[in-house]
Design an enzyme around this catalytic site. Structure first.
Site, PDB file in Angstrom:
ATOM      1  N   THR A 153       0.776  -1.128  -0.052  1.00 45.05           N
ATOM      2  CA  THR A 153      -0.091   0.125   0.003  1.00 45.05           C
ATOM      3  C   THR A 153       1.037   1.383  -0.035  1.00 45.05           C
ATOM      4  O   THR A 153       0.621   2.197  -0.751  1.00 45.05           O
ATOM      5  CB  THR A 153      -0.984   0.088   1.277  1.00 45.05           C
ATOM      6  OG1 THR A 153      -1.708  -1.201   1.275  1.00 45.05           O
ATOM      7  CG2 THR A 153      -1.633   1.242   1.381  1.00 45.05           C
ATOM      8  N   ILE A 193      -2.345   7.467   8.198  1.00 43.49           N
ATOM      9  CA  ILE A 193      -3.331   6.775   7.506  1.00 43.49           C
ATOM     10  C   ILE A 193      -4.237   5.518   8.084  1.00 43.49           C
ATOM     11  O   ILE A 193      -5.064   5.241   7.678  1.00 43.49           O
ATOM     12  CB  ILE A 193      -2.843   6.531   5.966  1.00 43.49           C
ATOM     13  CG1 ILE A 193      -2.204   7.798   5.315  1.00 43.49           C
ATOM     14  CG2 ILE A 193      -3.777   6.069   4.974  1.00 43.49           C
ATOM     15  CD1 ILE A 193      -2.882   9.116   5.342  1.00 43.49           C
ATOM     16  N   GLU A 244      -5.864   2.575   9.697  1.00 39.32           N
ATOM     17  CA  GLU A 244      -7.250   2.187  10.214  1.00 39.32           C
ATOM     18  C   GLU A 244      -7.105   1.058  11.178  1.00 39.32           C
ATOM     19  O   GLU A 244      -6.298   0.335  11.174  1.00 39.32           O
ATOM     20  CB  GLU A 244      -8.209   1.939   9.306  1.00 39.32           C
ATOM     21  CG  GLU A 244      -9.729   1.971   9.781  1.00 39.32           C
ATOM     22  CD  GLU A 244     -11.005   2.068   8.598  1.00 39.32           C
ATOM     23  OE1 GLU A 244     -11.943   1.999   9.167  1.00 39.32           O
ATOM     24  OE2 GLU A 244     -10.478   1.548   7.469  1.00 39.32           O
ATOM     25  N   TYR A 269     -13.516  14.136  -0.918  1.00 40.93           N
ATOM     26  CA  TYR A 269     -13.231  14.108  -2.262  1.00 40.93           C
ATOM     27  C   TYR A 269     -14.529  14.381  -2.902  1.00 40.93           C
ATOM     28  O   TYR A 269     -14.287  14.892  -4.121  1.00 40.93           O
ATOM     29  CB  TYR A 269     -13.000  12.515  -2.809  1.00 40.93           C
ATOM     30  CG  TYR A 269     -11.938  11.650  -2.145  1.00 40.93           C
ATOM     31  CD1 TYR A 269     -11.055  12.094  -1.280  1.00 40.93           C
ATOM     32  CD2 TYR A 269     -12.075  10.303  -2.057  1.00 40.93           C
ATOM     33  CE1 TYR A 269     -10.146  11.713  -0.534  1.00 40.93           C
ATOM     34  CE2 TYR A 269     -11.175   9.661  -1.225  1.00 40.93           C
ATOM     35  CZ  TYR A 269     -10.099  10.302  -0.613  1.00 40.93           C
ATOM     36  OH  TYR A 269      -9.288   9.466   0.273  1.00 40.93           O
ATOM     37  N   HIS A 288     -16.972   4.141  10.237  1.00 36.43           N
ATOM     38  CA  HIS A 288     -16.080   4.698  11.370  1.00 36.43           C
ATOM     39  C   HIS A 288     -16.383   4.364  12.788  1.00 36.43           C
ATOM     40  O   HIS A 288     -17.462   4.278  13.334  1.00 36.43           O
ATOM     41  CB  HIS A 288     -15.871   6.269  11.225  1.00 36.43           C
ATOM     42  CG  HIS A 288     -15.431   6.732   9.887  1.00 36.43           C
ATOM     43  ND1 HIS A 288     -15.589   8.051   9.576  1.00 36.43           N
ATOM     44  CD2 HIS A 288     -14.625   6.027   9.051  1.00 36.43           C
ATOM     45  CE1 HIS A 288     -15.160   8.013   8.334  1.00 36.43           C
ATOM     46  NE2 HIS A 288     -14.375   6.908   8.184  1.00 36.43           N
TER      47      HIS A 288
END
EC number: 6.2.1.5
Length: 300
Positions: free
Chosen positions: A20, A96, A98, A159, A247
């Site tokens: 990644t 970044i 999670e 975005y 989330h």
């Protein structure tokens, strides 16, 4: 001007040899981000995407003069990676990753008290100052340089808002994803303060969601301090109580943290709230026109 990052930001990538991280390192380099090194313990002395790899953050900072780091380290080791970056006295760390355990993040927050480092994230898309520097996983091509600041708990909604603005010819100063976890490094108010003080930011979109009281606190701060127009959106209007929605921080518990409650507070504090994600850009443009700021915010 911009907030947090610009073309002079010198970035290292922690966990750079993972698939990644390699993918996004390539994307960031192609965007023009000044990536000066990477860190993977045991891989020091090698290269990844043409970038030198070091065993430790301290070594990378000493050799490259880096002042920012982006972390793509797997969740069980991410808290240690953040603390290593803080120990190396970097100005900015963007995580970044999670699924970092909440207790790990509580320890990180305590560890960071009194230190100079700003943490953005975890569980966030990163930060971008269009046409200068992109640190994270956001698609660079949708961004245009301009005067609207974007701050959000959600990556994909960021975005969406950015794409709508760019399509309408309204550029962005900086877009900041603060992340969707309940314990994070930088909150809405921190980013709003930075936008308020940035002469290049003329208006702000704040994108929140159900869970917690961060949006309400930010709205009160906006009412008392903000000199620039702020437009909002709150995700999760139809979310059932007690169910986590994507989330870790997006959960209505004890009747608190509902979208309706948040929207009511934002409205009461003078923040116009977009009804649906598809009108976030439209809502901001309407407010810009009302305040005679639309022409100055258009990208010419």
């Amino acid at each position: 001007m911009s907030v947090f990052i610009n073309k002079d930001t010198r970035v290292i990538v922690q966990g750079i040899t993972g698939s990644t991280a390699l993918f996004h390192t390539k994307q960031m380099l192609e965007y023009g981000t000044n990536i000066v090194g990477g860190v993977t313990p045991g891989k020091g002395g090698t290269e990844a995407e043409g970038v030198p790899v070091f065993n430790t953050v301290a070594e990378a900072v000493q050799t490259t003069g880096a002042n920012a780091s982006v972390i793509y380290v797997p969740a069980p080791f991410a808290a240690d990676a953040i603390m290593e970056a803080v120990d190396a006295e970097l100005d900015l760390v963007i995580c970044i990753t999670e699924h970092i355990p909440v207790l790990d993040m509580v320890k990180v927050k305590r560890f960071m008290e009194g230190k100079k480092t700003r943490l953005i994230g975890p569980n966030c898309p990163g930060v971008i100052t269009p046409e200068e520097c992109k640190i994270g996983i956001m698609p660079g091509y949708i961004h245009k340089k301009g005067h609207v600041g974007v701050v959000s708990r959600s990556g994909t909604l960021t975005y969406e808002a950015v794409h709508q603005l760019s399509e309408a010819g309204v550029g962005q100063s900086t877009a900041v994803g603060i992340g969707g976890d309940p314990v994070n490094g930088t909150n809405f108010i921190d980013v709003l303060k930075a936008f308020n003080e940035d002469p290049d930011t003329h208006a702000v979109i704040m994108i929140g969601e159900i869970g917690g009281t961060a949006e309400e606190e930010a709205a009160e701060w906006v009412k008392a301090n903000m000199t620039k127009p702020v437009v909002g959106f709150i995700g999760g209007k139809t979310a059932p109580p007690g169910k986590r929605m994507g989330h870790a921080g997006a959960i209505i518990s004890g009747g608190k943290g509902t979208a309706d409650e948040k929207i009511k507070t934002l409205n009461a504090c003078g923040i116009e709230v977009a009804e649906t994600p598809s009108v976030m850009g439209e809502t901001l443009i309407k407010v810009l026109k009302e305040k005679n700021l639309f022409e100055t915010c258009k990208t010419h």
